[in-house]
Design an enzyme around this catalytic site. Structure first.
Site, short mmCIF file in Angstrom:
data_model
loop_
_atom_site.label_atom_id
_atom_site.label_comp_id
_atom_site.label_asym_id
_atom_site.label_seq_id
_atom_site.Cartn_x
_atom_site.Cartn_y
_atom_site.Cartn_z
N ASP A 192 72.68 -1.41 23.01
CA ASP A 192 73.58 -1.02 23.94
C ASP A 192 74.80 -1.91 24.09
O ASP A 192 75.97 -1.65 24.63
CB ASP A 192 73.09 -1.20 25.45
CG ASP A 192 71.91 -0.30 25.55
OD1 ASP A 192 71.70 0.70 24.65
OD2 ASP A 192 70.97 -0.13 26.33
N GLY A 193 74.39 -3.18 23.74
CA GLY A 193 75.96 -4.28 23.63
C GLY A 193 76.95 -3.68 22.84
O GLY A 193 78.11 -4.07 23.12
N ASP A 303 72.39 -13.53 47.52
CA ASP A 303 72.65 -14.17 46.07
C ASP A 303 74.03 -13.25 45.41
O ASP A 303 74.66 -14.09 44.60
CB ASP A 303 71.43 -13.92 44.95
CG ASP A 303 70.55 -15.09 45.25
OD1 ASP A 303 70.82 -15.97 46.00
OD2 ASP A 303 69.45 -15.03 44.28
#
Length: 453
Positions: A192-193, A303
């Site tokens: 996917d990168g 966060d």
């Protein structure tokens, strides 16, 4: 039977209008619903800092691609409500489009240039890469572009076929060279990168992308490399379905620019998966204000926050508890990261809205933002991040179709709804026999109990 004409008591012009609207309602069709564009919250003087950019923006307005459209990929809803009510007609609001499920690739001229992107630091991809570029150059006579860093791999020298095509490859560097209007077609080899990297190389219009699964997860890479010649030929001949994966347009506005100390145009970044705002190295909670079309929606204490596309809903967002959205759904997902609240659930908003993210005045620390996992930078008090849907999607080529590819990826990559199946009863009589036996056993046990004294 009484006719509409005999019952109508108003003017003849209204009667003809009602007949026309009725005929439109009875004829099913797909449309692109577009709301009247709202004024962007980003100061226009910062987006168009010089006369040249002002002229370009003026041309974009006339061509209809600016301001951005706000689309709804769905059948057009009925626009008549009861005998009298209906949506006010506005020629700028409704535009004919094709059903997204039937979107298919077509070439108005034969593609000549192809960009091949491969996963870096993976020796297993070298052999498929050499086979592909050799076939594209010698058999298909195409101009092949690769990144300059690819040719620096010393392991490629071990492949004799590569030396014959090396000199015919065109190279570029992502940090300095602009590929706009130079590439007709993109092929990705890896995970996917590689698709995310291809998206980052084109900050405007993106050529069609064909992604082969040679990486780890492969949620966005539906093609297998075994018979790549046949599959690439089908695409080159126009026999392929498309999934238009929407991207987010992100603009970082610094406080110094708000104060007119710096007239430099803010940097615009397009992301395919998500933009993440978090507390960085600070031990304190993030305290982030979230605005939607100028209205304060909520303050995030936790966060951080994930703003993702439907494509990105199966990435970081799903790990943070969000739902998974099909990439053809026009939407933006907002997902909190470990919120310090029991009631803060992920939400989905329309694709046409504009989000603004900024530090709350009470925030004890800066917030950090990253775009598809890259370009990480800090945002201080007074800085703002604007996020909206870009008009430049990534046209991802389907191996089968939009629906089959997505559900196959859910099953194979994420093991969605995997469970051992419940066993089937052989005969209904078995259930009846078992129930009667249990009743007899209960009766016997009741008779054998000692009586109270």
């Amino acid at each position: 039977m009484l006719s509409m004409e005999s019952l109508w008591c108003n003017s003849e012009s209204e009667l003809s209008t009602l007949k026309l609207s009725k005929s439109v309602i009875e004829r099913p069709e797909y449309r692109l619903m577009r709301r009247k564009p709202s004024k962007s919250l980003i100061p226009q003087a910062l987006l168009h800092a010089n006369p040249e950019s002002q002229q370009k923006s003026h041309r974009r307005r006339r061509s209809g691609t600016w301001p951005r459209t706000r689309s709804l990929n769905a059948p057009s809803p009925i626009q008549q409500f009861g005998p009298c009510g209906r949506i006010m007609k506005n020629s700028a609001m409704v535009m004919q489009i094709q059903d997204p499920a039937s979107q298919r690739l077509t070439w108005y001229k034969p593609p000549l240039t192809v960009l091949v992107i491969k996963k870096v630091h993976d020796a297993q991809i070298l052999a498929p890469f050499v086979q592909l570029v050799h076939w594209l150059v010698h058999d298909k006579s195409m101009v092949v572009f690769v990144e300059a860093a690819v040719l620096d791999d010393t392991l490629l020298a071990e492949y004799g076929d590569f030396t014959s095509v090396k000199e015919r490859l065109m190279t570029f560097r992502a940090s300095t060279d602009d590929l706009t209007d130079k590439i007709d077609f993109i092929i990705c080899l890896g995970g996917d990168g590689t698709l995310l990297h291809a998206s980052s190389l084109f900050q405007q219009s993106v050529p069609p992308v064909m992604a082969f699964h040679l990486g780890s997860l492969g949620f966005l890479t539906p093609f297998e490399f075994n018979n790549f010649q046949e599959q690439v030929m089908n695409v080159l001949e126009g026999h392929a379905a498309l999934t238009l994966r929407s991207r987010l347009q992100c603009v970082v506005l610094r406080k110094s620019q708000d104060d007119n100390k710096d007239k430099k145009k803010p940097t615009t970044i397009l992301v395919l998966n998500e933009v993440v705002v978090d507390r960085g190295p600070s031990p304190y909670l993030s305290n982030i204000d979230l605005f939607l079309d100028g209205k304060h929606i909520t303050s995030v204490q936790g966060d951080g926050l994930i703003v993702s596309t439907p494509t990105g809903s199966t990435a970081y967002a799903v790990a943070a508890g969000a739902s998974m959205i099909h990439p053809s759904v026009p939407a933006i997902m907002v997902t909190p990261i470990c919120p310090h609240s029991l009631s803060f659930r992920p939400i989905v908003v329309p694709a046409g809205v504009e989000l603004k993210i900024a530090l709350s005045p009470e925030a004890r620390n800066a917030m950090w933002v990253s775009f598809d996992g890259r370009n990480r930078q800090a945002l201080q008090h007074g800085d703002s991040l604007y996020v909206t849907t870009s008009v430049y999607p990534v046209p991802s080529i389907c191996a089968q179709d939009q629906i089959s590819d997505w559900f196959d990826s859910l099953a194979e990559c994420l093991h969605w709804n995997v469970r051992k199946k419940q066993k089937q009863m052989d005969e209904l009589s078995d259930l009846t026999h078992s129930s009667s036996d249990n009743l007899e056993e209960l009766d016997n046990n009741h008779d054998e109990r000692p009586s109270d004294t």
